[in-house]
Design a protein around this motif. Structure first.
Motif, PDB file in Angstrom:
ATOM      1  N   ARG A  39       0.789  -1.105   0.003  1.00 36.93           N
ATOM      2  CA  ARG A  39      -0.272   0.024  -0.083  1.00 36.93           C
ATOM      3  C   ARG A  39       0.948   1.270  -0.126  1.00 36.93           C
ATOM      4  NH1 ARG A  39      -2.804  -2.969   3.799  1.00 36.93           N
ATOM      5  NH2 ARG A  39      -2.273  -1.577   5.414  1.00 36.93           N
ATOM      6  N   SER A  40       2.032   1.224   0.671  1.00 42.40           N
ATOM      7  CA  SER A  40       2.854   2.279   0.739  1.00 42.40           C
ATOM      8  C   SER A  40       3.540   2.644  -0.687  1.00 42.40           C
ATOM      9  CB  SER A  40       3.973   1.937   1.830  1.00 42.40           C
ATOM     10  OG  SER A  40       4.907   3.194   1.864  1.00 42.40           O
ATOM     11  N   ARG A  41       3.692   1.514  -1.256  1.00 39.59           N
ATOM     12  CA  ARG A  41       4.425   1.595  -2.814  1.00 39.59           C
ATOM     13  C   ARG A  41       3.308   2.483  -3.565  1.00 39.59           C
ATOM     14  NH1 ARG A  41       7.021  -3.072  -1.719  1.00 39.59           N
ATOM     15  NH2 ARG A  41       5.353  -4.155  -2.676  1.00 39.59           N
ATOM     16  N   ASP A  42       2.156   1.937  -3.216  1.00 43.60           N
ATOM     17  CA  ASP A  42       0.938   2.267  -4.390  1.00 43.60           C
ATOM     18  C   ASP A  42       0.833   3.846  -4.003  1.00 43.60           C
ATOM     19  OD1 ASP A  42       0.545  -0.174  -5.697  1.00 43.60           O
ATOM     20  OD2 ASP A  42      -0.981  -0.594  -4.120  1.00 43.60           O
ATOM     21  N   ARG A  43       0.777   4.038  -2.791  1.00 45.55           N
ATOM     22  CA  ARG A  43       0.627   5.684  -2.583  1.00 45.55           C
ATOM     23  C   ARG A  43       1.606   6.307  -2.878  1.00 45.55           C
ATOM     24  NH1 ARG A  43      -1.102   3.482   2.927  1.00 45.55           N
ATOM     25  NH2 ARG A  43       0.975   3.923   3.712  1.00 45.55           N
ATOM     26  N   GLY A  44       2.975   5.741  -3.042  1.00 39.08           N
ATOM     27  CA  GLY A  44       4.251   6.553  -3.557  1.00 39.08           C
ATOM     28  C   GLY A  44       4.063   6.736  -4.980  1.00 39.08           C
ATOM     29  N   ARG A  45       3.606   5.831  -5.621  1.00 41.12           N
ATOM     30  CA  ARG A  45       3.570   5.865  -7.339  1.00 41.12           C
ATOM     31  C   ARG A  45       2.435   6.834  -7.504  1.00 41.12           C
ATOM     32  NH1 ARG A  45       4.714   0.301  -7.145  1.00 41.12           N
ATOM     33  NH2 ARG A  45       2.650  -0.327  -6.861  1.00 41.12           N
ATOM     34  N   ALA A  46       1.177   6.909  -6.606  1.00 40.94           N
ATOM     35  CA  ALA A  46       0.136   7.948  -6.924  1.00 40.94           C
ATOM     36  C   ALA A  46       0.713   9.250  -6.681  1.00 40.94           C
ATOM     37  CB  ALA A  46      -0.982   7.599  -6.019  1.00 40.94           C
ATOM     38  N   THR A  47       1.537   9.581  -5.569  1.00 38.39           N
ATOM     39  CA  THR A  47       2.053  11.141  -5.339  1.00 38.39           C
ATOM     40  C   THR A  47       2.899  11.193  -6.282  1.00 38.39           C
ATOM     41  OG1 THR A  47       1.901  10.344  -3.078  1.00 38.39           O
ATOM     42  CG2 THR A  47       3.041  12.322  -3.797  1.00 38.39           C
ATOM     43  N   ARG A  48       3.775  10.325  -6.983  1.00 38.20           N
ATOM     44  CA  ARG A  48       4.838  10.888  -7.688  1.00 38.20           C
ATOM     45  C   ARG A  48       3.913  11.188  -9.240  1.00 38.20           C
ATOM     46  NH1 ARG A  48      10.239   9.313  -9.265  1.00 38.20           N
ATOM     47  NH2 ARG A  48      10.391   8.967 -11.558  1.00 38.20           N
ATOM     48  N   ARG A  49       2.958  10.444  -9.567  1.00 40.92           N
ATOM     49  CA  ARG A  49       2.403  10.777 -10.556  1.00 40.92           C
ATOM     50  C   ARG A  49       1.507  11.945 -10.510  1.00 40.92           C
ATOM     51  NH1 ARG A  49       1.944   9.374 -16.103  1.00 40.92           N
ATOM     52  NH2 ARG A  49      -0.384  10.141 -16.922  1.00 40.92           N
ATOM     53  N   HIS A  50       0.978  12.240  -9.196  1.00 44.78           N
ATOM     54  CA  HIS A  50       0.228  13.429  -9.246  1.00 44.78           C
ATOM     55  C   HIS A  50       1.103  14.683  -9.399  1.00 44.78           C
ATOM     56  CE1 HIS A  50      -2.756  16.090  -7.681  1.00 44.78           C
ATOM     57  NE2 HIS A  50      -2.140  16.461  -6.635  1.00 44.78           N
ATOM     58  N   LEU A  51       2.559  14.663  -8.666  1.00 43.42           N
ATOM     59  CA  LEU A  51       3.443  15.639  -8.766  1.00 43.42           C
ATOM     60  C   LEU A  51       3.679  15.976 -10.014  1.00 43.42           C
ATOM     61  CD1 LEU A  51       5.634  14.818  -5.900  1.00 43.42           C
ATOM     62  CD2 LEU A  51       4.427  16.765  -6.113  1.00 43.42           C
ATOM     63  N   ILE A  52       3.997  15.051 -11.116  1.00 45.01           N
ATOM     64  CA  ILE A  52       4.363  15.313 -12.401  1.00 45.01           C
ATOM     65  C   ILE A  52       3.150  15.912 -13.251  1.00 45.01           C
ATOM     66  CG2 ILE A  52       4.635  13.708 -14.764  1.00 45.01           C
ATOM     67  CD1 ILE A  52       6.076  11.940 -13.161  1.00 45.01           C
ATOM     68  N   GLU A  53       1.900  15.373 -13.084  1.00 45.91           N
ATOM     69  CA  GLU A  53       0.772  16.118 -13.558  1.00 45.91           C
ATOM     70  C   GLU A  53       0.459  17.470 -13.266  1.00 45.91           C
ATOM     71  OE1 GLU A  53      -2.404  13.299 -12.393  1.00 45.91           O
ATOM     72  OE2 GLU A  53      -2.066  11.770 -14.087  1.00 45.91           O
ATOM     73  N   VAL A  54       0.741  17.767 -11.907  1.00 41.74           N
ATOM     74  CA  VAL A  54       0.646  19.210 -11.329  1.00 41.74           C
ATOM     75  C   VAL A  54       1.673  20.171 -11.889  1.00 41.74           C
ATOM     76  CG1 VAL A  54       0.823  20.595  -9.457  1.00 41.74           C
ATOM     77  CG2 VAL A  54      -0.596  18.554  -9.311  1.00 41.74           C
ATOM     78  N   PHE A  87      11.752  12.427  -6.269  1.00 42.10           N
ATOM     79  CA  PHE A  87      12.373  12.769  -7.962  1.00 42.10           C
ATOM     80  C   PHE A  87      13.986  13.026  -7.489  1.00 42.10           C
ATOM     81  CE2 PHE A  87       8.006  13.618  -8.380  1.00 42.10           C
ATOM     82  CZ  PHE A  87       7.935  12.964  -9.607  1.00 42.10           C
ATOM     83  N   GLY A  88      14.440  13.531  -6.478  1.00 41.55           N
ATOM     84  CA  GLY A  88      15.907  13.604  -6.106  1.00 41.55           C
ATOM     85  C   GLY A  88      16.223  15.178  -6.407  1.00 41.55           C
ATOM     86  N   SER A  89      15.442  15.967  -7.254  1.00 37.22           N
ATOM     87  CA  SER A  89      15.589  17.189  -7.721  1.00 37.22           C
ATOM     88  C   SER A  89      14.580  17.867  -8.390  1.00 37.22           C
ATOM     89  CB  SER A  89      16.913  17.612  -8.422  1.00 37.22           C
ATOM     90  OG  SER A  89      16.851  16.923  -9.668  1.00 37.22           O
ATOM     91  N   LYS A  90      14.174  19.209  -8.378  1.00 35.53           N
ATOM     92  CA  LYS A  90      13.086  19.823  -9.148  1.00 35.53           C
ATOM     93  C   LYS A  90      13.415  19.551 -10.641  1.00 35.53           C
ATOM     94  CE  LYS A  90      13.116  24.264 -10.080  1.00 35.53           C
ATOM     95  NZ  LYS A  90      12.768  25.572 -10.325  1.00 35.53           N
ATOM     96  N   ASP A  91      14.750  19.714 -10.955  1.00 36.15           N
ATOM     97  CA  ASP A  91      14.881  19.428 -12.484  1.00 36.15           C
ATOM     98  C   ASP A  91      14.446  18.121 -12.906  1.00 36.15           C
ATOM     99  OD1 ASP A  91      16.231  21.822 -12.870  1.00 36.15           O
ATOM    100  OD2 ASP A  91      18.076  21.137 -12.543  1.00 36.15           O
ATOM    101  N   ALA A  92      14.747  17.017 -12.274  1.00 38.16           N
ATOM    102  CA  ALA A  92      14.285  15.633 -12.579  1.00 38.16           C
ATOM    103  C   ALA A  92      12.613  15.767 -12.640  1.00 38.16           C
ATOM    104  CB  ALA A  92      14.475  14.757 -11.437  1.00 38.16           C
ATOM    105  N   LEU A  93      11.984  16.241 -11.921  1.00 35.19           N
ATOM    106  CA  LEU A  93      10.489  16.477 -11.868  1.00 35.19           C
ATOM    107  C   LEU A  93      10.005  17.115 -13.168  1.00 35.19           C
ATOM    108  CD1 LEU A  93       7.573  16.385 -10.896  1.00 35.19           C
ATOM    109  CD2 LEU A  93       8.082  18.292  -9.255  1.00 35.19           C
ATOM    110  N   LEU A  94      10.748  18.334 -13.386  1.00 28.88           N
ATOM    111  CA  LEU A  94      10.302  19.058 -14.557  1.00 28.88           C
ATOM    112  C   LEU A  94      10.552  18.320 -15.899  1.00 28.88           C
ATOM    113  CD1 LEU A  94      11.410  22.599 -13.635  1.00 28.88           C
ATOM    114  CD2 LEU A  94       9.165  21.495 -13.345  1.00 28.88           C
ATOM    115  N   VAL A  95      11.496  17.446 -15.972  1.00 28.37           N
ATOM    116  CA  VAL A  95      11.902  16.687 -17.141  1.00 28.37           C
ATOM    117  C   VAL A  95      10.616  15.632 -17.253  1.00 28.37           C
ATOM    118  CG1 VAL A  95      13.283  14.857 -18.235  1.00 28.37           C
ATOM    119  CG2 VAL A  95      14.483  16.757 -17.080  1.00 28.37           C
TER     120      VAL A  95
END
Length: 240
Positions: A39-54, A87-95
């Protein structure tokens, strides 16, 4: 009387299986605990995807401007440190966000391409639409980040390969259904087209004179009416 005492002494012995069954059932009750990491991994993936979309949405709303970590986190409803955690950095997220925006734009471009009545209109309409895509400035920054930060180069490459494959499939289905052809293999067609478009944006951002509108991007496409492949260099591929 003796019989009653014997039965009373035997009572605990009969209750023992019930206690043993309770003990044996303990692993069954603990099963949800074992699924907690899932469940923790699922939440992590959902948060990661949400951050990319935002982040992609913010970049699309303000082409040419780069949102801050605080702005992204606030819009996503998370803490700023979650950006670096995932993501490690903002640059990675923005990519990731830039290429998500590009893939969304590419799907809209495909709808425009399917509406073209012939190959010449397809080349013109695709070229105009691509050069007007709001995601291009963000993708140009992502490409520059891949150059200046080697750790991001594999991320950029994965996204580019996905873009090339998606475009190749789209053009392949379209030329098959319309009876069109290309003067180069479909893989080379997709790579050449996007390399030309993205290269033009990088040149303009680097300060080259002119704008992307000065580019004959339609000339980078060799899609033409009629099946088969023509000889390279003949008939000015890509022009009306």
């Amino acid at each position: 009387m003796e019989k009653k005492r014997t039965e009373a002494a035997a009572a605990p012995t009969r209750s023992t299986p019930a206690r043993s069954a309770s003990t044996r059932s303990t692993p069954t009750r603990s099963t949800p605990t074992r699924s907690a990491p899932v469940r923790s991994r699922d939440r992590g993936r959902a948060t990661r995807r949400h951050l990319i979309e935002v982040a992609a949405r913010l970049c699309g709303e303000r082409p040419g401007a780069e949102p801050s970590v605080a702005e992204i986190a606030n819009a996503a409803g998370v803490f700023p440190n979650q950006v670096t955690y995932h993501f490690g950095s903002k640059d990675a997220l923005l990519v990731h966000a830039a290429f998500l925006g590009l893939l969304h734009d590419a799907r809209r471009i495909e709808r425009i391409g399917r509406q073209a009545p012939d190959a010449a209109a397809f080349r013109r309409n695709i070229a105009r639409a691509v050069l007007a895509m709001p995601s291009l400035p963000s993708v140009a920054r992502a490409l520059a980040a891949g150059i200046s930060k080697p750790e991001l180069a594999p991320v950029v490459d994965r996204h580019l390969q996905l873009l090339f494959r998606q475009s190749e499939r789209f053009v392949g289905r379209l030329v098959d259904s319309r009876g069109w052809g290309t003067r180069r293999p479909l893989g080379a067609e997709a790579r050449t087209f996007w390399s030309t478009a993205l290269g033009a944006v990088l040149l303009v951002r680097a300060g080259a004179h002119g704008t992307v509108a000065d580019l004959d991007l339609a000339g980078a496409l060799t899609v033409h009416d009629g099946p088969g492949h023509g000889e390279p260099g003949r008939d000015e591929p890509g022009h009306d």
